[in-house]
Design an enzyme around this catalytic site. Structure first.
Site, mmCIF file in Angstrom:
data_model
loop_
_atom_site.group_PDB
_atom_site.id
_atom_site.type_symbol
_atom_site.label_atom_id
_atom_site.label_comp_id
_atom_site.label_asym_id
_atom_site.label_seq_id
_atom_site.Cartn_x
_atom_site.Cartn_y
_atom_site.Cartn_z
ATOM 1 N N GLU A 178 5.132 10.044 3.494
ATOM 2 C CA GLU A 178 4.864 8.656 3.112
ATOM 3 C C GLU A 178 4.177 8.614 1.750
ATOM 4 O O GLU A 178 3.186 9.307 1.537
ATOM 5 C CB GLU A 178 3.994 7.954 4.152
ATOM 6 C CG GLU A 178 3.787 6.473 3.843
ATOM 7 C CD GLU A 178 3.091 5.712 4.958
ATOM 8 O OE1 GLU A 178 3.161 4.468 4.957
ATOM 9 O OE2 GLU A 178 2.482 6.360 5.846
ATOM 10 N N ASP A 238 4.533 0.682 4.258
ATOM 11 C CA ASP A 238 4.451 -0.536 5.056
ATOM 12 C C ASP A 238 4.332 -1.752 4.151
ATOM 13 O O ASP A 238 4.582 -1.673 2.949
ATOM 14 C CB ASP A 238 3.261 -0.442 6.022
ATOM 15 C CG ASP A 238 1.938 -0.153 5.286
ATOM 16 O OD1 ASP A 238 1.911 -0.253 4.036
ATOM 17 O OD2 ASP A 238 0.943 0.172 5.955
ATOM 18 N N ASP A 292 0.796 -1.219 0.000
ATOM 19 C CA ASP A 292 0.000 0.000 0.000
ATOM 20 C C ASP A 292 0.833 1.276 0.000
ATOM 21 O O ASP A 292 0.608 2.180 -0.793
ATOM 22 C CB ASP A 292 -0.931 -0.006 1.217
ATOM 23 C CG ASP A 292 -1.767 1.251 1.311
ATOM 24 O OD1 ASP A 292 -2.556 1.513 0.375
ATOM 25 O OD2 ASP A 292 -1.631 1.973 2.312
#
Length: 516
Positions: free
Chosen positions: A490, A101, A98
């Site tokens: 992220e 992670d 995704d």
């Protein structure tokens, strides 16, 4: 007596030659002017900056791949997740991680596949012009292979691989993770309409991508799409309500938009009027007509409005198209809200000119908005519509394209920080991206817990996550390049799909196919 006819024939030939020459000159002038009115760019030329950015952006899909890698070009990535799905005796090894992670969340992954399919369908020629079409289709198929396997029977869909609570307690490379990979599914007893419908949309859109190149695969995708739509519609219920554990990660605000979105894609894939009737009959309940919103992994309404407006541009005599008027009018309202000089322009912008809606993953909304703007601009150009009316003012397709370029340019470094938020592009980009694989040396022997020393390291990532689009700036246009700043730093795969669509539309002068 023979000479006179010859003389007349010679004159006639000369006269016809002049007429033909004039016609050719006029045709060239008309074509040049026609093309010039379509774009501010040199017609047909490749924009090297956007082309370079697109090549970089495409690499992030390779970085995010799970499974037994084929023709792997990322030196610090290897095989991973090979046993995913084994507890249910299915193969879920493929698909995309995704974000930073090692989770596989089916809801945003399916959205990634839908948007990537849309990008290929609309701008495949542009991708091909810079030799990236095959790469895009490969990334798409890697994702849809997972989605097919995740749907083992008509009313069962596996929507998640891994436990996010357990996963987020680790900082390790995907190649070395050893923890149990639990599965989450939806079925008739635990429905999840929005995930099933989004996956149906992904399958339907992808079936169009492979319709000519792999007819068997295309048919398989379409079969799954139809089954999933029926499952979603006949067993209505939110997955966020029925599986509350997902709420901290990808909480859904409703499933009506996904039902409309899926039906729209199924109509494009099948031309079955049943799906057109569905969007017409359910528009008042789910379409939120007259209220522009923001396109994202959670909200498909703006994308649906644009996709269905496509039919009003190119299928004028379409039976049942009267039910699409609300979609078209709302699509126009969405576009009017994006143009900075429009009377109804949104005020949700930074001082640097970036559309800004959310602190978390701030770049998702400007990139998705810019992608929709280029689509709508090209629909207008292709259908010969010269103006968009916004209250008492009119705007041209070029105004929408100018807006899209402004968001792309901001993303690529034309911003107060002079920072490219696309990793690997330009001279300055984030070096401390919140991404496990990028932050840990490929030869490091780390487990779940001891890998956190790499999260806390003050050194830049040893591996460059080329093509990652990070979250982006705060409202004041500032950005903190820190590895533990997951809010801003992220990346995610669904952002990459939107970036690929936007950049593909800007690589060359573009127009739209009237039919997929």
């Amino acid at each position: 007596m023979v000479a006179k006819p010859r003389s007349r024939c010679c004159c006639c030939s000369w006269f016809i030659g002049v007429i033909v020459l004039i016609a050719v000159i006029l045709a060239v002038i008309f074509t040049f002017r026609h093309r010039s009115s379509h774009s501010d760019d040199n017609p047909g030329s490749i924009d090297k900056n956007y082309a370079n950015a697109l090549k970089i952006a495409m690499q992030f899909f390779d970085i995010q791949k799970s499974g037994k890698l084929e023709n792997n070009k990322i030196s610090w990535r290897g095989d991973s997740g090979l046993k995913d799905g084994s507890e249910a005796s299915i193969n879920l090894s493929k698909g995309l991680y995704d974000a930073g992670d090692h989770m596989k969340f089916g809801f945003p992954m399916a959205f990634t596949a839908t948007v990537l399919s849309w990008s290929i369908l609309e701008y495949g020629d542009q991708m091909a012009s810079v030799n990236l079409l095959d790469h895009a289709k490969d990334s798409l198929k890697w994702t849809t292979d997972f989605l097919i396997n995740a749907h083992p029977s008509p009313n069962v869909l596996y929507i998640q691989v891994g436990d996010p609570v357990t996963d987020h307690k680790c900082w390790d490379r995907p190649e070395t993770m050893t923890r149990k990979r639990t599965l989450t599914k939806i079925d008739t007893e635990t429905p999840g309409t929005e995930v099933a419908a989004e996956t149906a949309a992904a399958m339907a859109a992808a079936s169009l991508v492979f319709k000519e190149s792999d007819t068997k695969y295309s048919s398989t995708l379409l079969k799954h799409a139809k089954q999933l739509f029926d499952f979603a519609d006949n067993n209505r219920g939110s997955y966020s309500v029925n599986i509350p554990e997902v709420q901290p990660y990808y909480n859904s605000t409703g499933y009506g938009d996904e039902l409309l979105w899926a039906a729209s894609w199924l109509y494009h894939a099948t031309e079955d009027k049943t799906y057109l009737d569905f969007v017409s009959e359910n528009g008042e309940e789910f379409g939120n007509f007259g209220s522009p919103s923001w396109f994202s992994w959670d909200n498909k309404l703006p994308g649906t409005h644009i996709l269905l407006s496509r039919l009003t541009f190119f299928k004028k005599g379409l039976s049942g198209s009267k039910g699409l008027q609300g979609y078209k009018e709302t699509a126009e309202a969405v576009m009017c809200g994006l143009i900075p000089s429009s009377p109804t322009a949104t005020s949700s912008r930074t001082d640097g000119g970036l559309i800004w809606v959310s602190e978390w993953n701030a770049l998702q909304h400007p990139v998705s908005s810019a992608f929709l703007a280029t689509l709508y601009s090209d629909y207008m150009l292709t259908s010969g519509i010269k103006e968009l009316s916004c209250s008492d003012q009119s705007f041209k397709p070029s105004d929408l394209r100018k807006f899209a370029r402004s968001q792309a340019d901001y993303m690529l470094g034309k911003n107060p920080e002079k920072m490219s938020y696309l990793v690997g592009y330009g001279e300055k980009y984030p070096e401390f991206v919140h991404h496990r694989g990028a932050s840990i040396p490929a030869d490091a022997n780390t487990g779940c817990k001891d890998g956190f020393k790499w999260l806390d390291s003050e050194e830049p990532n040893p591996n460059v996550a080329y093509g990652a689009l990070v979250g982006g700036p705060f409202l004041n246009d500032t950005f903190i390049d820190a590895r533990n700043n997951s809010m801003q730093n992220e990346p995610s795969t669904y952002n990459s799909a939107l970036v690929v669509g936007l950049l593909s539309s800007l690589v060359t002068t573009s127009s739209s196919l009237e039919s997929f």
